[in-house]
Scaffold this motif. Sequence first.
Motif, PDB file in Angstrom:
ATOM      1  N   LEU A  23       0.867  -1.175   0.000  1.00 42.09           N
ATOM      2  CA  LEU A  23       0.000   0.000   0.000  1.00 42.09           C
ATOM      3  C   LEU A  23       0.908   1.231   0.000  1.00 42.09           C
ATOM      4  N   ILE A  24       0.712   2.119  -0.957  1.00 35.75           N
ATOM      5  CA  ILE A  24       1.460   3.367  -0.983  1.00 35.75           C
ATOM      6  C   ILE A  24       0.881   4.300   0.085  1.00 35.75           C
ATOM      7  N   PRO A  25       1.562   5.383   0.421  1.00 37.16           N
ATOM      8  CA  PRO A  25       1.026   6.310   1.416  1.00 37.16           C
ATOM      9  C   PRO A  25      -0.392   6.769   1.064  1.00 37.16           C
ATOM     10  N   GLY A  26      -1.266   6.702   2.065  1.00 37.32           N
ATOM     11  CA  GLY A  26      -2.657   7.113   1.882  1.00 37.32           C
ATOM     12  C   GLY A  26      -3.568   6.036   1.323  1.00 37.32           C
ATOM     13  N   ALA A  27      -3.024   4.896   0.953  1.00 39.29           N
ATOM     14  CA  ALA A  27      -3.848   3.814   0.389  1.00 39.29           C
ATOM     15  C   ALA A  27      -4.466   2.974   1.511  1.00 39.29           C
ATOM     16  N   THR A  28      -5.619   2.410   1.216  1.00 40.25           N
ATOM     17  CA  THR A  28      -6.301   1.532   2.165  1.00 40.25           C
ATOM     18  C   THR A  28      -6.947   0.368   1.417  1.00 40.25           C
ATOM     19  N   ILE A  29      -7.166  -0.698   2.161  1.00 43.76           N
ATOM     20  CA  ILE A  29      -8.070  -1.761   1.717  1.00 43.76           C
ATOM     21  C   ILE A  29      -9.337  -1.523   2.523  1.00 43.76           C
ATOM     22  N   GLY A  30     -10.455  -1.330   1.841  1.00 39.01           N
ATOM     23  CA  GLY A  30     -11.693  -0.961   2.511  1.00 39.01           C
ATOM     24  C   GLY A  30     -12.195  -2.009   3.490  1.00 39.01           C
ATOM     25  N   MET A  31     -13.068  -1.570   4.381  1.00 38.87           N
ATOM     26  CA  MET A  31     -13.667  -2.452   5.376  1.00 38.87           C
ATOM     27  C   MET A  31     -14.419  -3.581   4.671  1.00 38.87           C
ATOM     28  N   HIS A  32     -14.144  -4.812   5.076  1.00 39.30           N
ATOM     29  CA  HIS A  32     -14.812  -5.971   4.499  1.00 39.30           C
ATOM     30  C   HIS A  32     -14.866  -7.092   5.527  1.00 39.30           C
ATOM     31  N   THR A  33     -15.818  -7.981   5.369  1.00 39.56           N
ATOM     32  CA  THR A  33     -16.004  -9.105   6.273  1.00 39.56           C
ATOM     33  C   THR A  33     -15.573 -10.382   5.585  1.00 39.56           C
ATOM     34  N   HIS A  34     -14.851 -11.221   6.290  1.00 37.18           N
ATOM     35  CA  HIS A  34     -14.436 -12.525   5.770  1.00 37.18           C
ATOM     36  C   HIS A  34     -15.519 -13.551   6.068  1.00 37.18           C
ATOM     37  N   GLU A  35     -16.401 -13.749   5.107  1.00 40.89           N
ATOM     38  CA  GLU A  35     -17.537 -14.653   5.280  1.00 40.89           C
ATOM     39  C   GLU A  35     -17.134 -16.118   5.152  1.00 40.89           C
ATOM     40  N   THR A  36     -16.180 -16.426   4.254  1.00 34.78           N
ATOM     41  CA  THR A  36     -15.826 -17.830   3.979  1.00 34.78           C
ATOM     42  C   THR A  36     -14.365 -18.133   4.275  1.00 34.78           C
ATOM     43  N   SER A  37     -13.674 -17.177   4.878  1.00 37.12           N
ATOM     44  CA  SER A  37     -12.242 -17.348   5.123  1.00 37.12           C
ATOM     45  C   SER A  37     -11.824 -16.533   6.337  1.00 37.12           C
ATOM     46  N   SER A  38     -10.639 -16.826   6.818  1.00 34.04           N
ATOM     47  CA  SER A  38      -9.973 -15.961   7.788  1.00 34.04           C
ATOM     48  C   SER A  38      -8.847 -15.262   7.017  1.00 34.04           C
ATOM     49  N   GLU A  39      -8.090 -14.386   7.692  1.00 34.82           N
ATOM     50  CA  GLU A  39      -6.940 -13.763   7.038  1.00 34.82           C
ATOM     51  C   GLU A  39      -5.862 -13.471   8.065  1.00 34.82           C
ATOM     52  N   VAL A  40      -4.627 -13.731   7.668  1.00 37.94           N
ATOM     53  CA  VAL A  40      -3.460 -13.379   8.461  1.00 37.94           C
ATOM     54  C   VAL A  40      -2.658 -12.375   7.645  1.00 37.94           C
ATOM     55  N   ILE A  41      -2.324 -11.242   8.253  1.00 39.39           N
ATOM     56  CA  ILE A  41      -1.513 -10.219   7.585  1.00 39.39           C
ATOM     57  C   ILE A  41      -0.251 -10.008   8.420  1.00 39.39           C
ATOM     58  N   TYR A  42       0.907 -10.261   7.800  1.00 37.66           N
ATOM     59  CA  TYR A  42       2.202 -10.084   8.451  1.00 37.66           C
ATOM     60  C   TYR A  42       2.894  -8.886   7.806  1.00 37.66           C
ATOM     61  N   ILE A  43       3.313  -7.930   8.622  1.00 43.26           N
ATOM     62  CA  ILE A  43       3.920  -6.706   8.100  1.00 43.26           C
ATOM     63  C   ILE A  43       5.415  -6.927   7.844  1.00 43.26           C
ATOM     64  N   LEU A  44       5.807  -6.698   6.589  1.00 40.39           N
ATOM     65  CA  LEU A  44       7.207  -6.848   6.172  1.00 40.39           C
ATOM     66  C   LEU A  44       7.994  -5.564   6.367  1.00 40.39           C
ATOM     67  N   SER A  45       7.403  -4.432   5.982  1.00 40.48           N
ATOM     68  CA  SER A  45       8.074  -3.138   6.146  1.00 40.48           C
ATOM     69  C   SER A  45       7.039  -2.028   6.148  1.00 40.48           C
ATOM     70  N   GLY A  46       7.412  -0.909   6.737  1.00 46.53           N
ATOM     71  CA  GLY A  46       6.518   0.238   6.817  1.00 46.53           C
ATOM     72  C   GLY A  46       5.654   0.181   8.067  1.00 46.53           C
ATOM     73  N   VAL A  47       4.836   1.216   8.211  1.00 44.59           N
ATOM     74  CA  VAL A  47       3.914   1.297   9.343  1.00 44.59           C
ATOM     75  C   VAL A  47       2.535   1.693   8.852  1.00 44.59           C
ATOM     76  N   GLY A  48       1.548   1.377   9.646  1.00 41.89           N
ATOM     77  CA  GLY A  48       0.164   1.706   9.333  1.00 41.89           C
ATOM     78  C   GLY A  48      -0.716   1.224  10.464  1.00 41.89           C
ATOM     79  N   LYS A  49      -1.948   0.887  10.131  1.00 44.61           N
ATOM     80  CA  LYS A  49      -2.851   0.370  11.146  1.00 44.61           C
ATOM     81  C   LYS A  49      -3.925  -0.472  10.475  1.00 44.61           C
ATOM     82  N   VAL A  50      -4.574  -1.270  11.292  1.00 39.62           N
ATOM     83  CA  VAL A  50      -5.708  -2.048  10.840  1.00 39.62           C
ATOM     84  C   VAL A  50      -6.888  -1.651  11.724  1.00 39.62           C
ATOM     85  N   LEU A  51      -8.065  -1.577  11.132  1.00 40.97           N
ATOM     86  CA  LEU A  51      -9.298  -1.359  11.883  1.00 40.97           C
ATOM     87  C   LEU A  51     -10.020  -2.692  11.898  1.00 40.97           C
ATOM     88  N   CYS A  52     -10.186  -3.263  13.076  1.00 42.07           N
ATOM     89  CA  CYS A  52     -10.800  -4.582  13.203  1.00 42.07           C
ATOM     90  C   CYS A  52     -11.892  -4.526  14.265  1.00 42.07           C
TER      91      CYS A  52
END
Length: 109
Positions: free
Chosen positions: A40-69
Amino acid sequence: MLIDFNAIPETVIPKMRGGEKEVRAHMYVDNLGKIMKGKLIPGATIGMHTHETSSEVIYILSGVGKVLCEGVYEPLAPGACHYCPKGTAHSLINDSDGDLEFLAIVPEQ
């Protein structure tokens, strides 16, 4: 099985899940799920969404940001690992001045 992200063409996804700007990703996808190395470039987001049929694991490689959960903001930095269980809603946010690079694993359940 070895996944070589360098051999997988980059996909650009504008406004992913209703988010801002774009996600750049190298994705391995099969009928059991998705493994993605994304940015994600600066200011980019992945919009709010629900995982109906899956879970998700996100591991941060570099940079900083936040998740809304589920209404709670969680800070992200290299080495942080966010888990979004099946049935849960979340959004990934790069509110920094640099790129946010991550590895996401989405197993279908």
